[in-house]
Scaffold this active site. Structure first.
Site, short mmCIF file in Angstrom:
data_model
loop_
_atom_site.label_atom_id
_atom_site.label_comp_id
_atom_site.label_asym_id
_atom_site.label_seq_id
_atom_site.Cartn_x
_atom_site.Cartn_y
_atom_site.Cartn_z
N GLY A 492 0.81 -1.22 0.00
CA GLY A 492 0.00 0.00 0.00
C GLY A 492 0.84 1.25 0.00
O GLY A 492 2.05 1.23 0.13
N GLY A 494 1.03 4.77 1.86
CA GLY A 494 0.55 5.56 2.98
C GLY A 494 0.84 7.02 2.75
O GLY A 494 1.41 7.40 1.72
N GLY A 495 0.47 7.83 3.69
CA GLY A 495 0.68 9.26 3.56
C GLY A 495 2.15 9.64 3.49
O GLY A 495 2.50 10.70 2.99
N PHE A 496 2.98 8.78 3.98
CA PHE A 496 4.37 9.18 4.07
C PHE A 496 5.29 8.34 3.19
O PHE A 496 6.49 8.57 3.17
CB PHE A 496 4.83 9.12 5.53
CG PHE A 496 4.10 10.12 6.38
CD1 PHE A 496 4.62 11.39 6.54
CD2 PHE A 496 2.89 9.80 6.98
CE1 PHE A 496 3.94 12.33 7.30
CE2 PHE A 496 2.22 10.73 7.75
CZ PHE A 496 2.74 12.01 7.90
N GLY A 497 4.72 7.40 2.49
CA GLY A 497 5.55 6.60 1.61
C GLY A 497 4.96 5.22 1.36
O GLY A 497 3.91 4.87 1.90
N VAL A 499 4.57 1.13 1.35
CA VAL A 499 4.70 0.13 2.41
C VAL A 499 4.86 -1.26 1.80
O VAL A 499 4.15 -1.61 0.85
CB VAL A 499 3.46 0.16 3.33
CG1 VAL A 499 3.69 -0.72 4.54
CG2 VAL A 499 3.14 1.57 3.77
N LYS A 513 7.97 0.70 5.86
CA LYS A 513 7.52 1.90 5.19
C LYS A 513 8.72 2.70 4.73
O LYS A 513 9.62 2.99 5.52
CB LYS A 513 6.67 2.73 6.16
CG LYS A 513 6.24 4.06 5.61
CD LYS A 513 5.19 4.71 6.49
CE LYS A 513 3.86 4.01 6.34
NZ LYS A 513 2.77 4.64 7.06
N ASP A 627 -3.31 13.29 11.05
CA ASP A 627 -3.74 12.66 9.81
C ASP A 627 -4.68 11.50 10.12
O ASP A 627 -4.45 10.37 9.70
CB ASP A 627 -2.50 12.18 9.04
CG ASP A 627 -2.79 12.04 7.55
OD1 ASP A 627 -3.86 12.50 7.10
OD2 ASP A 627 -1.96 11.46 6.84
#
Ligand SMILES: *[C@@H]1O[C@H](CO)[C@@H](O)[C@H](O)[C@H]1NC(C)=O
Ligand SMILES: *[C@@H]1O[C@H](CO)[C@@H](O)[C@H](O)[C@H]1NC(C)=O
Ligand SMILES: *[C@@H]1O[C@H](CO)[C@@H](O)[C@H](O)[C@H]1NC(C)=O
Ligand SMILES: *[C@@H]1O[C@H](CO)[C@@H](O)[C@H](O)[C@H]1NC(C)=O
Ligand SMILES: *[C@@H]1O[C@H](CO)[C@@H](O)[C@H](O)[C@H]1NC(C)=O
Ligand SMILES: *[C@@H]1O[C@H](CO)[C@@H](O)[C@H](O)[C@H]1NC(C)=O
Ligand SMILES: *[C@@H]1O[C@H](CO)[C@@H](O)[C@H](O)[C@H]1NC(C)=O
Ligand SMILES: *[C@@H]1O[C@H](CO)[C@@H](O)[C@H](O)[C@H]1NC(C)=O
Length: 802
Positions: A492, A494-497, A499, A513, A627
């Site tokens: 997936g 995510g908001g930060f990178g 995964v 991540k 978030d």
């Protein structure tokens, strides 16, 4: 009592028993050194010795409580406006009066005496080399120096940056606690330590790093900035690192040894049980059933144990006592045998029993010491009491039931049917009824096993494993590349990178991540991660380690098998949703997820609320989530919610989060203050949580309601829902269409009603009108009454297409 659920660690905002109000010093005389040519220095002279740049001062200080008694001390001078922060004292235990004097004798010896004929109170050391030309000076780092003698070699309860601590001992003023060998914290009468690090402390620096042996370190939460700092053994027995926050004009805790103050030995006296109040980081001493207080911190039996035959046991949940050295551990004993053994011994006051394969029985003999309550304990405590005692109203009995909502029993949820609407409904009713049957059947079975499993699981998830010195594990890039088979299993974005799933060499399944666009240096990054990794909560995804190598920043999290909440809530809206970024879309589209029933949804809501309350309240405001959205709520294999990505917002700037969210299309989870010139606070998280809460109930994104029955550009689902709940008294219209028919107003009304009403409070336009997250959790639990809030009106949802 449910806040005890969030037991253990955390942190006093500013602990300052050393500070007291600066008294008025008219015509204070400032000197830069003190030598033999000067006559004696008495308290009445009202002079202070300053360090070259006036960071520190030394001199006679009046006691805050008894202003005509003095100690000769060193304190931070230039910084706090309103307080004096003492960092060293010559005569802590022997305060002196006006007739005291500090003199350098003709022999070159420095003495402090309470009267001309009194004995020397100065901590002496090698003064042999002092001559009649030697001066007492105060160095810029706070070290008071007289020839070979230096105050840094005789610390009291404080260590300053760049002070060599090797070989020194810190002790509290009350004499109860010591930091021995720069390694362990001990309570005076106790042979055992209550905190220990394998690598002795060596030095603190002014950037916030504590160097230890073997290159280990502890790092403060504000590591990197050069500020006034001090490491203090506080009167409560905790070792804390403080740094001075100029804007607040106060000392803030930036590192501490103990999180749960109740684990500090000696917090409570005989027979008492220490309870850590997480909401205000205070502790209290409570008596077990059958006991009453005989002082503020200890308890005595109401009815003395006289007859061996006339006693019974109370089972206390999550309570641990130690009999000190007077406990007897016996392996492989059945509960009944353990009980019989304790009953037969006159001096056995109770026993602990560990329900694991080893059936460990610990008899507590003669004394019940260091009692404390923590849901992390694997053992049950059985307390011997007189037969006549009743367990009514004891808070320590039957506590396991309070944990019920924490994480559910392992059940399988029904899959959503594919058939036409009518059949859908029938199947749903049937399957829900079936699920209900299943749950109640399973419950009976689990009533037996639960206790045992709970203790075990809770010990794990409540994170009693101690963090290794120095923080989270540092992985090498190669290790992680191997674990993820060269980042093959993408799970997936995510908001930060991105995964990836992987398996560590020790068999743990992890989510790796890979962070993008993270600002800040390596040390700052590490400092942040150390904090994030310390967050232990059942409903938070655990951070196990990280890697910074080859310009990459990777985080290693526990793997949460069921994916994120949005996939369960919004299945019908897959195509419309903004999740199309996922390359696995086709595959996931085909994969039907079970529909979450009302109990499950409630548990998820409560779990998330508790986790965020924990982040906000227990960890200061270090960790705002910033978030909160269904994508960041992962579901474990029991559908136990786990909040992910917390703390990472600190690695980014506000503008980045803003623009990032817009680009990413995280529509509608941001509080209005994100677009107003107002600060982002924990209340912004409360707002986001409110939106998520409504979606959990409605099974639909808040902005998707626009296209449904009421169609208007001005349509704001929360306002509409508000009218339904508070004006029309009709929650039904809000409910998820797919399980609406399984909604049984008798069984679910209270739960759902509370969820919606709580959401309305969270969605208040003005941040100050929203409750704190702790209050939100209480509203959901039903432990506080929910009054009618103002109607949420701010339309700040669908800005994605601007
Ligand atoms: C002591 O004497 C020195 C030099 O004579 C002077 O600079 C200093 O201020 C004196 N200190 C006191 C406490 O009078
Ligand atoms: C005192 O401050 C000055 C100017 O800020 C600085 O150059 C000097 O190094 C400082 N002295 C000490 C002993 O820190
Ligand atoms: C000050 O303390 C000394 C020694 O402890 C004592 O002899 C003297 O009486 C005290 N003086 C006053 C004014 O209390
Ligand atoms: C220091 O003491 C020595 C003898 O002990 C004496 O000769 C000398 O004059 C003294 N110096 C001062 C500055 O008092
Ligand atoms: C610190 O103090 C210890 C003991 O006094 C000494 O052995 C050591 O060399 C000192 N370290 C430094 C860096 O001064
Ligand atoms: C902390 O909170 C508890 C319960 O809310 C209260 O009983 C206690 O007095 C508080 N303690 C302090 C030090 O504020
Ligand atoms: C309270 O009772 C305990 C246990 O009997 C005893 O050890 C302790 O000394 C008592 N404390 C006081 C203040 O009486
Ligand atoms: C009770 O607490 C002590 C001290 O913290 C600990 O050593 C012991 O293992 C605990 N007992 C159990 C049964 O968990």
């Amino acid at each position: 009592m449910s806040h005890h659920f969030l037991i253990f660690f955390f942190i006093v905002l500013s602990f300052s028993n050393l500070e007291f109000t600066k008294s008025q010093h008219p015509k204070q005389q400032i000197i830069s050194s003190f030598s033999i040519s000067n006559s004696s220095w008495t308290p009445t002279k009202n002079q202070i010795l300053l360090s070259p740049n006036s960071t520190f001062a030394a001199g006679f200080l009046p006691l805050p409580s008894l202003p005509n008694l003095y100690t000769f001390s060193v304190w931070y001078y230039g910084i706090t406006k309103n307080h004096i922060t003492v960092v060293w004292t010559a005569n802590d235990n022997f305060p002196v009066n006006d007739s005291a004097s500090l003199v350098i004798k003709p022999s070159g010896e420095l003495t402090l005496s309470s009267s001309p004929s009194g004995r020397n109170l100065w901590p002496s050391g090698p003064v042999s080399k002092a001559t009649n030309t030697t001066k007492l000076i105060l160095e810029e780092n706070g070290n008071l120096v007289f020839g070979d003698w230096e105050s840094f070699a005789y610390p009291t309860n404080t260590i300053l940056p760049n002070q060599n601590i090797t070989g020194t001992v810190l002790a509290t003023k009350n004499g109860k606690f010591q930091f021995l060998n720069c390694k362990r914290l001990v309570y005076k009468g106790s042979p055992e330590y209550y905190w220990n690090t394998d690598n002795a402390f060596q030095k603190l620096d002014d950037k916030g790093k504590i160097s230890q042996e073997n290159f280990a370190t502890f790092i403060s939460s504000d590591f990197g900035d050069q500020k006034p700092r001090r490491l203090n053994l506080d009167e409560d027995g905790n070792l804390r690192l403080y740094s001075y926050d100029q804007s607040l004009d106060q000392w803030t805790t930036v590192w501490q040894a103990m999180f749960n103050l109740c684990m500090i030995k000696g917090k409570c006296g005989a027979n008492a049980i220490c309870i850590y109040e997480t909401s205000n980081s205070s502790t209290s001493c409570e008596c077990p059933p059958g006991f009453r207080k005989n002082s503020s911190d200890s308890c005595e039996r109401k009815t003395p144990l006289t007859d061996l035959k006339n006693s019974k046991f109370f089972r206390l949940d999550y309570v641990n006592f130690t009999g000190g050295s007077n406990s007897l551990l016996i392996q492989n004993l059945r509960l009944s045998d353990c009980q019989a053994k304790c009953l037969a011994e006159y001096n056995c006051l109770g026993f602990q029993f560990k329900y694991d394969g080893n059936n460990i029985c610990i008899l507590l003999l003669e004394r019940l010491d260091y009692g404390f309550w923590s849901p992390g304990y694997e053992t049950a405590m059985f307390l011997k009491v007189d037969n006549s005692e009743t367990d009514e109203n004891s808070e320590f009995i039957g506590m396991t039931t309070l944990m019920e909502t924490a994480c559910p029993i392992r059940i399988k949820l029904p899959l959503p049917p594919e058939e036409s609407r009518a059949t859908t409904r029938n199947i749903l009713i049937i399957s829900t009824v079936f699920a209900a049957e299943l749950i109640s059947g399973v419950l009976f079975f689990w009533a037996f096993l639960k206790k045992y499993i709970k203790y075990r699981d809770m010990a794990r998830t409540f994170g009693l494993e101690v963090m290794p010195a120095g923080g989270p594990k540092r992985f090498s890039y190669t290790e992680l590349r191997d674990a993820t088979k060269d980042f093959a299993d993408f799970i997936g974005k995510g908001g930060f990178g991105d995964v990836y799933k992987g398996t560590l060499s020790d068999g743990r399944v992890v989510a790796v991540k890979s962070l993008k666009n993270v600002t800040g240096g390596d040390a700052g990054f590490w400092a942040e991660l150390t904090i994030i990794a310390r967050m232990h909560h059942l409903n938070l995804v655990r951070l196990w380690g990280f890697c910074t190598e080859k310009g990459k920043r990777l985080l290693v999290y526990e793997y949460v098998p069921n994916g994120s909440l949005d996939k369960f809530l919004f299945q019908k809206h897959w195509i419309n949703s903004d999740l199309v970024e996922s390359p696995d879309m086709e595959q996931e589209m085909g994969e039907r997820k079970p529909i979450l029933d009302w109990n499950m949804r409630y548990r998820i809501a409560l779990g998330v609320a508790r986790a965020i309350a924990y982040l906000h309240e227990e960890c200061l405001e270090w960790v705002l989530h910033c978030d909160i959205k269904p994508e960041n709520i992962l579901l474990g294999d029991d559908f136990c919610p786990k909040v992910s990505d917390f703390g990472l917002a600190k690695l980014k700037k506000k503008e980045d989060i803003m623009s990032k969210s817009r680009i990413r299309g995280t529509r509608g989870y941001l509080a209005p203050e994100w677009v107003r010139p107002e600060p982002i606070t924990s209340k912004s998280d409360v707002y986001s949580f409110g939106l998520v809460l409504l979606e959990i109930v409605a099974g639909k994104r808040n902005f998707d309601h626009k296209n449904s029955n009421v169609d208007s550009a001005e349509f704001f689902f929360p306002s509409w829902a508000f009218d339904k709940v508070f004006k029309e008294m009709n929650v039904d219209d809000i409910l998820d269409q797919r399980i609406k028919h399984s909604y049984d107003s008798h069984a679910h009304f209270d739960m759902v009603n509370r969820m919606v009403k709580t959401a309305m409070w969270c969605l208040q336009d003005r941040a100050e009108n929203r409750p704190t997250m702790g209050k939100v959790a209480k509203m959901l639990e039903g432990t506080v009454e929910i009054t009618e809030p103002k109607k949420p009106t701010l339309f700040f949802l669908g800005h994605d297409d601007e």
